[in-house]
Design a protein around this motif. Sequence first.
Motif, PDB file in Angstrom:
ATOM      1  N   TYR A 145      14.790  31.653  -7.085  1.00  0.00           N
ATOM      2  CA  TYR A 145      15.498  32.617  -8.040  1.00  0.00           C
ATOM      3  C   TYR A 145      14.524  33.172  -9.100  1.00  0.00           C
ATOM      4  O   TYR A 145      14.471  34.080  -9.515  1.00  0.00           O
ATOM      5  N   ASN A 146      13.515  32.253  -9.430  1.00  0.00           N
ATOM      6  CA  ASN A 146      12.347  32.466 -10.357  1.00  0.00           C
ATOM      7  C   ASN A 146      11.455  33.504 -10.019  1.00  0.00           C
ATOM      8  O   ASN A 146      10.504  34.037 -10.785  1.00  0.00           O
ATOM      9  N   GLN A 147      11.607  33.940  -8.691  1.00  0.00           N
ATOM     10  CA  GLN A 147      10.617  35.024  -8.086  1.00  0.00           C
ATOM     11  C   GLN A 147      11.463  36.466  -8.552  1.00  0.00           C
ATOM     12  O   GLN A 147      10.787  37.562  -8.196  1.00  0.00           O
ATOM     13  N   ALA A 148      12.430  36.617  -9.261  1.00  0.00           N
ATOM     14  CA  ALA A 148      13.248  37.824  -9.424  1.00  0.00           C
ATOM     15  C   ALA A 148      12.226  38.465 -10.637  1.00  0.00           C
ATOM     16  O   ALA A 148      11.546  38.008 -11.161  1.00  0.00           O
ATOM     17  N   HIS A 149      12.406  39.866 -10.250  1.00  0.00           N
ATOM     18  CA  HIS A 149      11.713  40.780 -11.166  1.00  0.00           C
ATOM     19  C   HIS A 149      12.012  40.911 -12.551  1.00  0.00           C
ATOM     20  O   HIS A 149      11.287  40.725 -13.592  1.00  0.00           O
ATOM     21  N   ILE A 150      13.295  40.671 -12.751  1.00  0.00           N
ATOM     22  CA  ILE A 150      14.235  40.109 -14.034  1.00  0.00           C
ATOM     23  C   ILE A 150      14.741  39.115 -14.202  1.00  0.00           C
ATOM     24  O   ILE A 150      15.621  38.692 -13.275  1.00  0.00           O
ATOM     25  N   ILE A 151      14.534  38.161 -15.399  1.00  0.00           N
ATOM     26  CA  ILE A 151      15.276  36.830 -15.400  1.00  0.00           C
ATOM     27  C   ILE A 151      15.892  37.085 -16.636  1.00  0.00           C
ATOM     28  O   ILE A 151      15.409  37.500 -17.925  1.00  0.00           O
ATOM     29  N   PHE A 152      17.475  37.169 -16.699  1.00  0.00           N
ATOM     30  CA  PHE A 152      17.988  37.433 -17.850  1.00  0.00           C
ATOM     31  C   PHE A 152      18.766  36.474 -18.143  1.00  0.00           C
ATOM     32  O   PHE A 152      19.867  35.750 -17.321  1.00  0.00           O
ATOM     33  N   GLU A 153      18.506  35.436 -19.278  1.00  0.00           N
ATOM     34  CA  GLU A 153      18.809  34.217 -19.616  1.00  0.00           C
ATOM     35  C   GLU A 153      19.892  34.071 -20.563  1.00  0.00           C
ATOM     36  O   GLU A 153      20.214  32.973 -20.957  1.00  0.00           O
ATOM     37  N   LYS A 154      20.285  34.960 -21.298  1.00  0.00           N
ATOM     38  CA  LYS A 154      21.245  35.113 -22.222  1.00  0.00           C
ATOM     39  C   LYS A 154      22.912  35.079 -21.866  1.00  0.00           C
ATOM     40  O   LYS A 154      23.180  35.612 -20.873  1.00  0.00           O
ATOM     41  N   LEU A 155      23.518  34.210 -22.435  1.00  0.00           N
ATOM     42  CA  LEU A 155      24.684  33.827 -22.112  1.00  0.00           C
ATOM     43  C   LEU A 155      25.588  35.148 -22.385  1.00  0.00           C
ATOM     44  O   LEU A 155      26.597  35.418 -21.916  1.00  0.00           O
ATOM     45  N   ASP A 156      25.360  35.846 -23.605  1.00  0.00           N
ATOM     46  CA  ASP A 156      26.035  36.896 -24.208  1.00  0.00           C
ATOM     47  C   ASP A 156      25.427  38.121 -23.184  1.00  0.00           C
ATOM     48  O   ASP A 156      24.630  38.540 -23.320  1.00  0.00           O
ATOM     49  N   ARG A 157      26.120  38.456 -22.239  1.00  0.00           N
ATOM     50  CA  ARG A 157      25.687  39.474 -21.097  1.00  0.00           C
ATOM     51  C   ARG A 157      25.863  40.689 -21.626  1.00  0.00           C
ATOM     52  O   ARG A 157      27.058  41.516 -21.103  1.00  0.00           O
ATOM     53  N   ASP A 158      25.033  41.417 -22.446  1.00  0.00           N
ATOM     54  CA  ASP A 158      24.962  42.787 -22.814  1.00  0.00           C
ATOM     55  C   ASP A 158      24.838  43.713 -21.983  1.00  0.00           C
ATOM     56  O   ASP A 158      23.548  43.739 -21.364  1.00  0.00           O
ATOM     57  N   LEU A 159      25.839  44.625 -21.360  1.00  0.00           N
ATOM     58  CA  LEU A 159      25.646  45.139 -20.141  1.00  0.00           C
ATOM     59  C   LEU A 159      24.409  46.483 -20.618  1.00  0.00           C
ATOM     60  O   LEU A 159      23.756  46.730 -19.723  1.00  0.00           O
ATOM     61  N   ASP A 160      24.277  46.888 -21.919  1.00  0.00           N
ATOM     62  CA  ASP A 160      23.311  47.862 -22.102  1.00  0.00           C
ATOM     63  C   ASP A 160      21.881  47.525 -22.020  1.00  0.00           C
ATOM     64  O   ASP A 160      21.117  47.885 -21.628  1.00  0.00           O
ATOM     65  N   GLU A 161      21.847  46.208 -22.505  1.00  0.00           N
ATOM     66  CA  GLU A 161      20.603  45.320 -22.625  1.00  0.00           C
ATOM     67  C   GLU A 161      20.077  45.382 -21.161  1.00  0.00           C
ATOM     68  O   GLU A 161      18.706  45.501 -20.768  1.00  0.00           O
ATOM     69  N   ILE A 162      21.094  44.892 -20.149  1.00  0.00           N
ATOM     70  CA  ILE A 162      20.557  44.530 -18.812  1.00  0.00           C
ATOM     71  C   ILE A 162      20.299  45.894 -18.044  1.00  0.00           C
ATOM     72  O   ILE A 162      19.285  45.942 -17.374  1.00  0.00           O
ATOM     73  N   ILE A 163      21.117  47.022 -18.326  1.00  0.00           N
ATOM     74  CA  ILE A 163      20.675  48.525 -17.827  1.00  0.00           C
ATOM     75  C   ILE A 163      19.396  48.738 -18.278  1.00  0.00           C
ATOM     76  O   ILE A 163      18.633  49.329 -17.453  1.00  0.00           O
ATOM     77  N   GLN A 164      18.805  48.593 -19.814  1.00  0.00           N
ATOM     78  CA  GLN A 164      17.658  48.962 -20.341  1.00  0.00           C
ATOM     79  C   GLN A 164      16.708  48.291 -19.359  1.00  0.00           C
ATOM     80  O   GLN A 164      15.690  48.801 -19.015  1.00  0.00           O
ATOM     81  N   LEU A 165      16.762  46.737 -19.123  1.00  0.00           N
ATOM     82  CA  LEU A 165      15.651  46.275 -18.348  1.00  0.00           C
ATOM     83  C   LEU A 165      15.695  46.667 -16.804  1.00  0.00           C
ATOM     84  O   LEU A 165      14.575  46.901 -16.329  1.00  0.00           O
ATOM     85  N   ILE A 166      16.763  47.126 -16.352  1.00  0.00           N
ATOM     86  CA  ILE A 166      16.571  47.582 -15.123  1.00  0.00           C
ATOM     87  C   ILE A 166      15.790  49.180 -14.652  1.00  0.00           C
ATOM     88  O   ILE A 166      15.017  49.241 -14.203  1.00  0.00           O
ATOM     89  N   HIS A 167      16.180  49.795 -15.864  1.00  0.00           N
ATOM     90  CA  HIS A 167      15.634  51.181 -16.117  1.00  0.00           C
ATOM     91  C   HIS A 167      14.037  51.148 -16.334  1.00  0.00           C
ATOM     92  O   HIS A 167      13.388  51.746 -15.701  1.00  0.00           O
TER      93      HIS A 167
END
Length: 177
Positions: A145-167
């Motif tokens: 799992y830790n080989q992932a490009h993005i590791i998102f650890e927040k329990l508050d899963r803010d979609l906009d933040e995740i989308i920004q990380l992807i972009h």
Amino acid sequence: MNLPVFLIGYMGSGKTTIGKKLANKMNVPFIDLDEEIVKHIGMPIAQYFETHSEEAFRNLEREFLQKQEGVSGIISTGGGTPCFHDNMNWINERGISLYLKMTPKSLWDRLSKSDVKKRPILLGLKGEELYQFIESKLQEREPFYNQAHIIFEKLDRDLDEIIQLIHTHNKENSPAI
């Protein structure tokens, strides 16, 4: 979005729930590998394990993963998918991997309340025994799992933040024109 986003993480980490929301918000297809496999085999995964073996399932899982090559969308993988057959390297070479990381305690809180009929590997496990199982399996799988490009650890899963990380990841890793 051109590269697929592969959601990885332990069962109960929210891959399907977050995946559907992300796909909807980003206006791209959502694919749940486990659901696709279940449709194909016509039985629950646990029954396939019992009837054919875990190895047979992992081979089928790899086949379904590799069918996603060239797909543009959000793809939720099974919890064990990255841990077999060099799948994590395959995922990282062909898409963006996003690990929805949670602590054993957070996973235990969620899985304690989940329908174990949908998670047969947890049948009969409760309390401390369930926590120990989660902790042990997570420890076994985290190197993948830790080989992932993005590791998102927040329990508050803010979609906009995740989308920004992807972009951001997509821009930083796309070839210059």
